[in-house]
Design an enzyme around this catalytic site. Structure first.
Site, mmCIF file in Angstrom:
data_model
loop_
_atom_site.group_PDB
_atom_site.id
_atom_site.type_symbol
_atom_site.label_atom_id
_atom_site.label_comp_id
_atom_site.label_asym_id
_atom_site.label_seq_id
_atom_site.Cartn_x
_atom_site.Cartn_y
_atom_site.Cartn_z
ATOM 1 C CG HIS A 66 65.813 -114.860 -91.304
ATOM 2 N ND1 HIS A 66 65.220 -116.067 -91.031
ATOM 3 C CD2 HIS A 66 65.358 -114.486 -92.525
ATOM 4 C CE1 HIS A 66 64.446 -116.420 -92.048
ATOM 5 N NE2 HIS A 66 64.512 -115.469 -92.969
ATOM 6 C CD GLU A 68 66.958 -115.839 -85.766
ATOM 7 O OE1 GLU A 68 66.098 -116.618 -85.341
ATOM 8 O OE2 GLU A 68 66.773 -115.081 -86.742
ATOM 9 C CB CYS A 90 63.859 -120.432 -89.675
ATOM 10 S SG CYS A 90 65.244 -119.535 -90.428
ATOM 11 C CB CYS A 145 68.267 -118.543 -87.944
ATOM 12 S SG CYS A 145 67.810 -117.173 -89.036
#
Length: 143
Positions: free
Chosen positions: A47, A49, A77, A80
């Site tokens: 992801h 992040e 999410c 993250c």
């Protein structure tokens, strides 16, 4: 947010969901960049992040990012948000809210949960329309 949006657009070249992130160091300079790379890297943890936090830690030579700011185009999410907490990031700047999977105020508020030993200041809605439009356009062509 401009740098994070650039990263999000770059994710489109690999068919990844266009989410981008940057980590700003104590002087405001970008010390880490990331974009979604789950498709490109066949990695469920790629992801934006997480990629940006890893890059920042490598640049600074430390895992504690307690003087940095994470800027991301979409609300993080659960994974993250947890990574942001564990990296001790004090400030999160986000563009669009994620009503389905957001963990920084939408579905959950992991980063400000009183049960954790660290909390994150959340600055939301920065260039939200532009961030959301990028995602809307991506999903319109994938549904």
């Amino acid at each position: 947010m401009t740098a994070a949006l650039d990263e999000a657009r770059a994710a489109l070249t690999t068919g990844d969901v266009p989410v981008g992130a940057v980590v700003l160091g104590p002087d405001g300079a970008v010390v880490g960049r990331g974009r979604n790379g789950r498709e490109a890297d066949a990695d469920p943890t790629a992801h934006a992040e997480v990629v940006a936090l890893r890059a920042a830690a490598a640049t600074l030579g430390r895992w504690r990012l307690d003087d940095c700011t994470l800027v991301v185009t979409l609300e993080p999410c659960l994974m993250c948000a947890g990574a942001t907490l564990l990296a001790r990031v004090p400030r999160l700047v986000l563009g669009a809210w994620d009503a389905k999977a957001g963990a920084c105020g939408s579905q959950w508020d992991v980063v400000r949960d009183r049960r954790t030993n660290h909390r994150v200041e959340v600055v939301a809605g920065v260039r939200a329309d532009e961030c959301a439009a990028l995602l809307r356009n991506f999903f319109a062509t994938h549904r």
